[in-house]
Design a protein around this motif. Sequence first.
Motif, PDB file in Angstrom:
ATOM      1  N   PRO A   1      61.304  47.247  46.153  1.00  0.00           N
ATOM      2  CA  PRO A   1      61.230  46.049  47.007  1.00  0.00           C
ATOM      3  C   PRO A   1      60.218  45.025  46.515  1.00  0.00           C
ATOM      4  O   PRO A   1      60.398  43.817  46.733  1.00  0.00           O
ATOM      5  N   LYS A   2      59.169  45.475  45.836  1.00  0.00           N
ATOM      6  CA  LYS A   2      58.191  44.530  45.305  1.00  0.00           C
ATOM      7  C   LYS A   2      58.800  43.690  44.194  1.00  0.00           C
ATOM      8  O   LYS A   2      58.607  42.471  44.138  1.00  0.00           O
ATOM      9  N   VAL A   3      59.534  44.337  43.300  1.00  0.00           N
ATOM     10  CA  VAL A   3      60.178  43.602  42.213  1.00  0.00           C
ATOM     11  C   VAL A   3      61.241  42.652  42.773  1.00  0.00           C
ATOM     12  O   VAL A   3      61.383  41.520  42.301  1.00  0.00           O
ATOM     13  N   ALA A   4      61.972  43.091  43.794  1.00  0.00           N
ATOM     14  CA  ALA A   4      62.944  42.198  44.438  1.00  0.00           C
ATOM     15  C   ALA A   4      62.240  40.985  45.034  1.00  0.00           C
ATOM     16  O   ALA A   4      62.739  39.848  44.952  1.00  0.00           O
ATOM     17  N   ALA A   5      61.072  41.207  45.634  1.00  0.00           N
ATOM     18  CA  ALA A   5      60.304  40.108  46.216  1.00  0.00           C
ATOM     19  C   ALA A   5      59.773  39.176  45.130  1.00  0.00           C
ATOM     20  O   ALA A   5      59.753  37.943  45.309  1.00  0.00           O
ATOM     21  N   VAL A   6      59.344  39.737  44.022  1.00  0.00           N
ATOM     22  CA  VAL A   6      58.879  38.927  42.898  1.00  0.00           C
ATOM     23  C   VAL A   6      59.990  37.996  42.423  1.00  0.00           C
ATOM     24  O   VAL A   6      59.788  36.797  42.207  1.00  0.00           O
ATOM     25  N   LYS A   7      61.174  38.544  42.263  1.00  0.00           N
ATOM     26  CA  LYS A   7      62.314  37.729  41.818  1.00  0.00           C
ATOM     27  C   LYS A   7      62.579  36.585  42.788  1.00  0.00           C
ATOM     28  O   LYS A   7      62.763  35.425  42.390  1.00  0.00           O
ATOM     29  N   ALA A   8      62.596  36.910  44.084  1.00  0.00           N
ATOM     30  CA  ALA A   8      62.880  35.886  45.098  1.00  0.00           C
ATOM     31  C   ALA A   8      61.825  34.785  45.065  1.00  0.00           C
ATOM     32  O   ALA A   8      62.148  33.596  45.190  1.00  0.00           O
ATOM     33  N   ALA A   9      60.558  35.162  44.904  1.00  0.00           N
ATOM     34  CA  ALA A   9      59.480  34.170  44.894  1.00  0.00           C
ATOM     35  C   ALA A   9      59.575  33.247  43.684  1.00  0.00           C
ATOM     36  O   ALA A   9      59.444  32.023  43.802  1.00  0.00           O
ATOM     37  N   LEU A  10      59.784  33.835  42.514  1.00  0.00           N
ATOM     38  CA  LEU A  10      59.874  33.020  41.299  1.00  0.00           C
ATOM     39  C   LEU A  10      61.090  32.096  41.354  1.00  0.00           C
ATOM     40  O   LEU A  10      61.017  30.927  40.951  1.00  0.00           O
ATOM     41  N   GLN A  11      62.191  32.615  41.854  1.00  0.00           N
ATOM     42  CA  GLN A  11      63.388  31.779  42.000  1.00  0.00           C
ATOM     43  C   GLN A  11      63.198  30.718  43.072  1.00  0.00           C
ATOM     44  O   GLN A  11      63.869  29.690  43.067  1.00  0.00           O
ATOM     45  N   GLY A  12      62.249  30.965  43.993  1.00  0.00           N
ATOM     46  CA  GLY A  12      61.947  30.004  45.049  1.00  0.00           C
ATOM     47  C   GLY A  12      60.894  28.992  44.667  1.00  0.00           C
ATOM     48  O   GLY A  12      60.457  28.201  45.515  1.00  0.00           O
ATOM     49  N   GLY A  13      60.436  29.018  43.415  1.00  0.00           N
ATOM     50  CA  GLY A  13      59.527  27.989  42.933  1.00  0.00           C
ATOM     51  C   GLY A  13      58.080  28.394  42.767  1.00  0.00           C
ATOM     52  O   GLY A  13      57.252  27.575  42.350  1.00  0.00           O
ATOM     53  N   VAL A  14      57.733  29.638  43.096  1.00  0.00           N
ATOM     54  CA  VAL A  14      56.357  30.101  42.884  1.00  0.00           C
ATOM     55  C   VAL A  14      56.119  30.223  41.375  1.00  0.00           C
ATOM     56  O   VAL A  14      56.964  30.739  40.643  1.00  0.00           O
ATOM     57  N   ALA A  15      54.965  29.727  40.919  1.00  0.00           N
ATOM     58  CA  ALA A  15      54.726  29.648  39.473  1.00  0.00           C
ATOM     59  C   ALA A  15      54.607  31.027  38.831  1.00  0.00           C
ATOM     60  O   ALA A  15      55.123  31.243  37.726  1.00  0.00           O
ATOM     61  N   SER A  16      53.930  31.955  39.483  1.00  0.00           N
ATOM     62  CA  SER A  16      53.775  33.286  38.897  1.00  0.00           C
ATOM     63  C   SER A  16      53.507  34.301  39.990  1.00  0.00           C
ATOM     64  O   SER A  16      52.972  33.975  41.053  1.00  0.00           O
ATOM     65  N   ALA A  17      53.893  35.535  39.713  1.00  0.00           N
ATOM     66  CA  ALA A  17      53.628  36.650  40.624  1.00  0.00           C
ATOM     67  C   ALA A  17      52.840  37.698  39.858  1.00  0.00           C
ATOM     68  O   ALA A  17      53.012  37.858  38.640  1.00  0.00           O
ATOM     69  N   HIS A  18      51.983  38.424  40.574  1.00  0.00           N
ATOM     70  CA  HIS A  18      51.073  39.358  39.927  1.00  0.00           C
ATOM     71  C   HIS A  18      51.064  40.687  40.671  1.00  0.00           C
ATOM     72  O   HIS A  18      50.925  40.718  41.898  1.00  0.00           O
ATOM     73  N   LEU A  19      51.203  41.765  39.922  1.00  0.00           N
ATOM     74  CA  LEU A  19      51.070  43.112  40.457  1.00  0.00           C
ATOM     75  C   LEU A  19      49.714  43.630  39.994  1.00  0.00           C
ATOM     76  O   LEU A  19      49.486  43.799  38.783  1.00  0.00           O
ATOM     77  N   VAL A  20      48.804  43.850  40.943  1.00  0.00           N
ATOM     78  CA  VAL A  20      47.400  44.098  40.610  1.00  0.00           C
ATOM     79  C   VAL A  20      46.879  45.275  41.429  1.00  0.00           C
ATOM     80  O   VAL A  20      47.293  45.477  42.581  1.00  0.00           O
ATOM     81  N   SER A  21      45.944  46.012  40.877  1.00  0.00           N
ATOM     82  CA  SER A  21      45.301  47.085  41.630  1.00  0.00           C
ATOM     83  C   SER A  21      44.489  46.518  42.788  1.00  0.00           C
ATOM     84  O   SER A  21      43.718  45.572  42.614  1.00  0.00           O
ATOM     85  N   GLY A  22      44.676  47.112  43.956  1.00  0.00           N
ATOM     86  CA  GLY A  22      43.842  46.772  45.093  1.00  0.00           C
ATOM     87  C   GLY A  22      42.695  47.744  45.243  1.00  0.00           C
ATOM     88  O   GLY A  22      41.889  47.619  46.170  1.00  0.00           O
ATOM     89  N   ILE A  23      42.605  48.700  44.328  1.00  0.00           N
ATOM     90  CA  ILE A  23      41.613  49.763  44.410  1.00  0.00           C
ATOM     91  C   ILE A  23      40.515  49.595  43.365  1.00  0.00           C
ATOM     92  O   ILE A  23      39.331  49.800  43.656  1.00  0.00           O
ATOM     93  N   ALA A  24      40.882  49.222  42.128  1.00  0.00           N
ATOM     94  CA  ALA A  24      39.897  49.047  41.069  1.00  0.00           C
ATOM     95  C   ALA A  24      38.933  47.925  41.444  1.00  0.00           C
ATOM     96  O   ALA A  24      39.354  46.893  41.977  1.00  0.00           O
ATOM     97  N   PRO A  25      37.638  48.091  41.189  1.00  0.00           N
ATOM     98  CA  PRO A  25      36.648  47.082  41.584  1.00  0.00           C
ATOM     99  C   PRO A  25      36.951  45.701  41.007  1.00  0.00           C
ATOM    100  O   PRO A  25      37.140  45.552  39.793  1.00  0.00           O
ATOM    101  N   ASP A  26      37.037  44.712  41.886  1.00  0.00           N
ATOM    102  CA  ASP A  26      37.190  43.305  41.513  1.00  0.00           C
ATOM    103  C   ASP A  26      38.408  43.026  40.630  1.00  0.00           C
ATOM    104  O   ASP A  26      38.429  42.053  39.869  1.00  0.00           O
TER     105      ASP A  26
END
Length: 312
Positions: free
Chosen positions: A254-279
């Motif tokens: 579902p995350k990849v599906a959401a990424v596709k929808a956002a980019l096709q909707g005009g968002v410049a970039s999408a990022h998959l990032v750790s929410g656990i690793a410091p900063d």
Amino acid sequence: MPLSPNPYAALKEASRYVRLFRGKTFVVKVGGDVIAEPKIRKALCEQIALLWSFSIKVVVVHGGGAELDAVCEAMNIPVQKVAGRRVTSPEVLDAAKMVFAGQVHMDLLAELQAAGVPAVGLTGLDAGLLKATRRPPVPIVPDGATEPQLVDFGLVGDIDTVDPHVLSHLLEGGFVPVVAPLSGGEDGAIYNTNADTIAASLASALHAEKLFFLLSVPGLLKDVHKASSLIPHATLEELAAFEAKGVISGGMRPKVAAVKAALQGGVASAHLVSGIAPDALLAEIFTNEGSGTMIVSGIASGTAAPTAGAKP
């Protein structure tokens, strides 16, 4: 005697991105498994506070799947998921209201307030933010299968319209909206709606510069068991190839599906990032190297693909 490193080099590098993104909108989707641990939630909210202090407009969308699973288990409510998406019975929906608009929501708002962020809690029902209809049975290919099966996801809402006016007013007023993953129907119905889908829909409606998904893993991995297999950069075409190879499965679908929808909707970039690793979120935004996976629609022919941190 060797010269000491320039203590201001990192600040100079970050300042380029601060200037570039000041006044831009970022949508940050936080997984429930990321914010369940108080220390991690605190560290994440401090990163969001820094973005806000740099005059970046931030909208936070949160999940809460792990907490919902725990509540359902405690209440003896069956939990069923297909291809990373939850089947929502009336009993599960009642539990989702308690968790998404209650426990998880309040904990996140409190931590943001403690970090100095003027956060405002919302659901998709507030001011008609998200209008949805119940999802009809749809053919889904479960993980590990080759043939689709017809799945009724129950009281799950597919988003029909997004009215971002309430978010725009809050952002212009200097507030940080925090959106829980519930939507409303025209007939007064309440639906459980995938938080990844909500984040992508809001990012498109707000013409966001960036959409972030904060995960319990470093980003998109070629091998889910090896953090070293991180894919630093991908295009939509490359995502499709990864899907065909079975690299993307479970909750990443579902995350990849959401990424596709956002980019096709005009968002410049999408990022998959750790929410656990410091900063990790700050490293993804304010350094050339980045920390996770940056996904864009495509690149011009003959142009080398940038690294995850190549933000401009």
